[in-house]
Structure formats: structure tokens, C-alpha cells
Enzyme design. Structure first.
Site, short mmCIF file in Angstrom:
data_model
loop_
_atom_site.label_atom_id
_atom_site.label_comp_id
_atom_site.label_asym_id
_atom_site.label_seq_id
_atom_site.Cartn_x
_atom_site.Cartn_y
_atom_site.Cartn_z
N TYR A 150 -16.07 1.85 9.97
CA TYR A 150 -13.88 2.61 9.99
C TYR A 150 -13.60 2.90 11.21
O TYR A 150 -12.32 1.97 12.08
CB TYR A 150 -14.06 3.33 9.21
CG TYR A 150 -12.36 3.83 8.48
CD1 TYR A 150 -11.49 2.05 8.22
CD2 TYR A 150 -11.42 4.75 9.47
CE1 TYR A 150 -10.16 2.55 8.21
CE2 TYR A 150 -10.56 4.57 9.09
CZ TYR A 150 -9.23 2.68 8.56
OH TYR A 150 -8.14 3.47 8.19
N GLY A 171 0.88 -1.42 -0.04
CA GLY A 171 -0.01 -0.27 0.25
C GLY A 171 0.84 1.36 -0.22
O GLY A 171 1.94 0.96 -0.20
N LEU A 227 -0.24 -3.13 8.32
CA LEU A 227 -1.19 -2.10 8.37
C LEU A 227 -2.11 -2.33 7.22
O LEU A 227 -2.92 -1.31 6.83
CB LEU A 227 -0.25 -1.37 7.39
CG LEU A 227 1.25 -0.06 7.98
CD1 LEU A 227 2.06 -0.42 8.88
CD2 LEU A 227 1.76 0.28 6.59
N ILE A 269 0.91 3.61 2.43
CA ILE A 269 2.33 3.42 3.44
C ILE A 269 3.24 3.16 3.29
O ILE A 269 4.57 2.90 3.95
CB ILE A 269 1.27 4.38 4.60
CG1 ILE A 269 0.58 5.24 5.46
CG2 ILE A 269 2.53 4.20 6.19
CD1 ILE A 269 -0.77 6.03 6.22
#
Ligand code: UDP
Length: 331
Positions: free
Chosen positions: A152, A13, A79, A15
Site C-alpha cells: 500500500y 467514501g 481520493l 473522506i
């Protein structure tokens, strides 16, 4: 004992790929597990051929694979998650199942092998907090369950509770970092994030769409600074069992952001205000402000974001210009 073998869930991803670079630069070996749902192998293409990097394309809820990978590492950077407002609104079931189920697998497996877990969380957990800046032990203020945006934040809050429970009950070494708006090259606008969307619109000469009145504000932290913070925390044994904000204090309104992107890109794009009712599903609640208190991490690792927002905007403009020249995927 020095941590030299890292496992990064979600390492392909935005990050994760920057963290991968940082850990490789620190001399570590890195294994990535990513199902490529939002991550992309292209984010890692420039690292191809580095013998210290291994990429496993798999869902982190595959317990057999995770068992092997966790047993082989010293530290797990967790992550992997469903992220981005648009994705969360359009895939509410997957958001909840991945974010809670994935973290459960990570923590359970890390417990089995007693490995350190660096858990990525989010400033969303502060919810509709009204006291600024947000400080780690502030109350969280969630919205109603009929509004899926809050799922979320709630899943990440559960992840935090679970990680802290593992620490408290069985002494698992966990560190939680709450990322505020993190931006930089490789971030895609596809799942809702504002800055890559503005840059892409500006470069394409299309309208830059500012939602609401544009007076809502955010603090955007460059991904290099954020990754430095995560790395620094992982090296600090006294950080274990604690929660840290990671973000910038440079606050900007979204309208001002649009103007800056337009100016720096030398764009003729129109800046257009779009009512929330057109931008998101009915009843969507946006945050007016979001500002981190970073005193805690600063006293732990003497960290300070060093990249200005203008520098970051320039980096993103450069990134998308290159992509357009390559004729590559423009998202
Ligand atoms: N936003 C916008 N135009 C876009 C995408 C987002 O004006 O094309 C706004 C959004 O409503 C919010 C801010 O920009 O006020 C930041 O949005 P993002 O989804 O990047 O982050 P978050 O809301 O999670 O802080």
C-alpha cells in the site's frame, strides 16, 4: 481562475463525502465517481436532491467515462483507492492494481485537458521512519516485499512519483497531500481502522481489542479539519508541485485511546490486549509512532486542526448511536 467544478474520485467514501459537503458549501458543483467498493451511497444520502451534485457509479479505470468527467471539471480530487489494513492484506492484487492503475488514468486524462489534480496520499509513505515528526522531504523506509502491508505504502509512493513526474515533465498542476490518521463520523471499522472499531465495541458492550501492547501511538485528525486543509490547498496556486502533510499533532497511545472511548461512551466493555500474531497475518509490522510535522501546510494556508480528539470521539459515538437507533448498517 477560480475552481468551481470539482470531480472527486472516491467521493462516496468517508473522506470524499465530507469533502463533497465542503465543496458544495463553497458554492462549487461536484461530480463524484465511485465504484462503491468501500464507499457507500448512504454517505451522501443527506445531500440527495442538491442539483449541484452528480454521482457516477463506475470504476475510475474506465477511461471513456473518466475522459468525459475530467473534460467537464476544473479540478480533480483523487481520493479513490484501496484503503484499510485489513483490505490491503486480504486483497493484495486489487490494492496494487487499483492504486497504481487508477492514478495513471487520472493523471493521463488530466494532462489531456490540463486540469489540476489534488492527489490524496498517506503517511504510510514514510514507512518505518524513525525521525519524528515526519517531514515532507524525509526519506521513506519501506519493509520487505514479502510483507503485503508495504504494498500500500509503495503504491501511494509510486502515485506521488507519477504525479510529480507529470508536473515536472509537462507542467501538470498537481498538489499532493499526505493524510495521517483521519477520523470522524461515517468512517467504518470494516477495513481495519481503529477508532470506529473501538466505538462500536464500546457501544455494543463487546471487548475493545487493542493490538500489541497498546503503547504504539497515533495522531488522529478530525475529518472536518482534514477537509479544510485539502480545500485550502486547492485554492492556493503556489501549492502546485508540492507535497504537504495533513494531520493532527495530538498524540495518543492506542491503549489510552481505548480507555478514552470506553469512558466517553460510558461503556462496561473490557479492554483486551490481543497479540499481533492473532490480529494480523504472520510477520505483520505495525508502526510504534506516527507524528506529522505540519509546519509546511501552516505556512502555505495558515491551517490548524481545531477539533480535539475527545470532541471527535464524541462525534463518532453520536454517529454510531444514531445508526443503532435507526437499525441501520452498523459498520
Ligand atoms: N488497532 C487496534 N485494534 C483494532 C484496530 C487497530 O489496536 O481493532 C491498532 C493498530 O494495530 C495500530 C493502530 O491501532 O497500531 C492504528 O490502526 P489503524 O489501522 O487505524 O491505522 P494505521 O495502523 O494505518 O495507523
Amino acid at each position: 481562475m477560480a475552481l468551481t467544478q470539482a470531480l472527486i474520485t472516491g467521493g462516496a467514501g468517508f473522506i470524499g463525502s465530507h469533502l463533497t459537503e465542503r465543496l458544495l458549501a463553497a458554492g462549487q458543483t461536484v461530480t463524484i465517481i465511485d465504484d462503491l467498493s468501500t464507499g457507500r451511497l448512504a454517505n451522501l444520502a443527506h445531500l440527495e436532491g442538491d442539483a449541484r451534485l452528480r454521482v457516477v457509479v463506475e470504476d475510475i479505470r474506465n477511461t471513456q467515462v473518466m475522459d468525459r468527467l475530467v473534460s467537464e471539471c476544473d479540478v480533480v480530487y483523487h481520493l479513490a483507492a484501496a484503503v484499510g489494513v485489513e483490505k490491503i492484506l486480504s486483497e493484495p492484487i486489487a490494492t496494487i492494481e487499483i492504486n497504481i492503475g487508477g492514478t495513471e488514468v487520472v493523471l493521463k486524462t488530466a494532462r489531456r485537458y490540463r486540469k489540476q489534480v489534488m492527489l490524496a496520499s498517506t503517511s504510510e509513505v514514510y514507512g518505518k521512519g524513525v525521525r519524528f515528526p515526519f517531514t515532507e522531504d524525509d526519506d521513506t523506509v519501506m519493509g520487505a516485499t514479502i510483507r503485503s502491508r508495504w504494498s500500500y505504502a509503495t503504491t501511494k509512493a509510486i502515485d506521488e512519483f507519477l504525479a510529480l513526474a507529470y508536473h515536472k515533465e509537462v507542467g501538470l498542476p498537481v498538489v499532493i497531500f499526505r493524510l495521517f490518521n483521519t477520523v470522524g463520523p461515517r468512517q467504518t471499522g470494516q477495513y481495519g481502522m481503529v477508532l470506529p472499531r473501538f466505538v462500536q465495541a464500546a457501544l455494543a458492550g463487546k471487548p475493545i481489542q487493542v493490538y500489541g501492547d497498546g503503547e504504539q501511538s497515533r495522531c488522529f485528525c478530525n475529518v472536518h479539519d482534514a477537509v479544510e486543509a485539502i480545500y485550502g490547498l486547492s485554492q492556493m496556486p503556489s501549492a502546485v508541485g508540492q507535497v504537504f502533510n495533513v494531520g493532527s499533532r495530538e498524540e495518543v497511545s492506542i491503549l489510552e485511546l481505548a480507555k478514552r472511548v470506553k469512558a466517553r461512551a460510558g461503556s462496561e466493555s473490557e479492554i483486551r490486549l490481543i497479540p499481533y500474531t492473532e490480529a494480523y497475518e504472520a510477520g505483520f509490522e505495525d508502526f510504534r509512532r506516527r507524528v506529522p510535522n505540519i509546519a509546511k501546510i501552516q505556512s502555505m494556508i495558515e491551517w490548524e486542526p481545531t477539533t480535539t480528539l475527545d470532541e471527535t470521539i464524541d462525534q463518532i459515538i453520536h454517529y454510531y448511536r444514531e445508526k443503532m437507533n435507526d437499525g441501520g448498517n452498523h459498520t
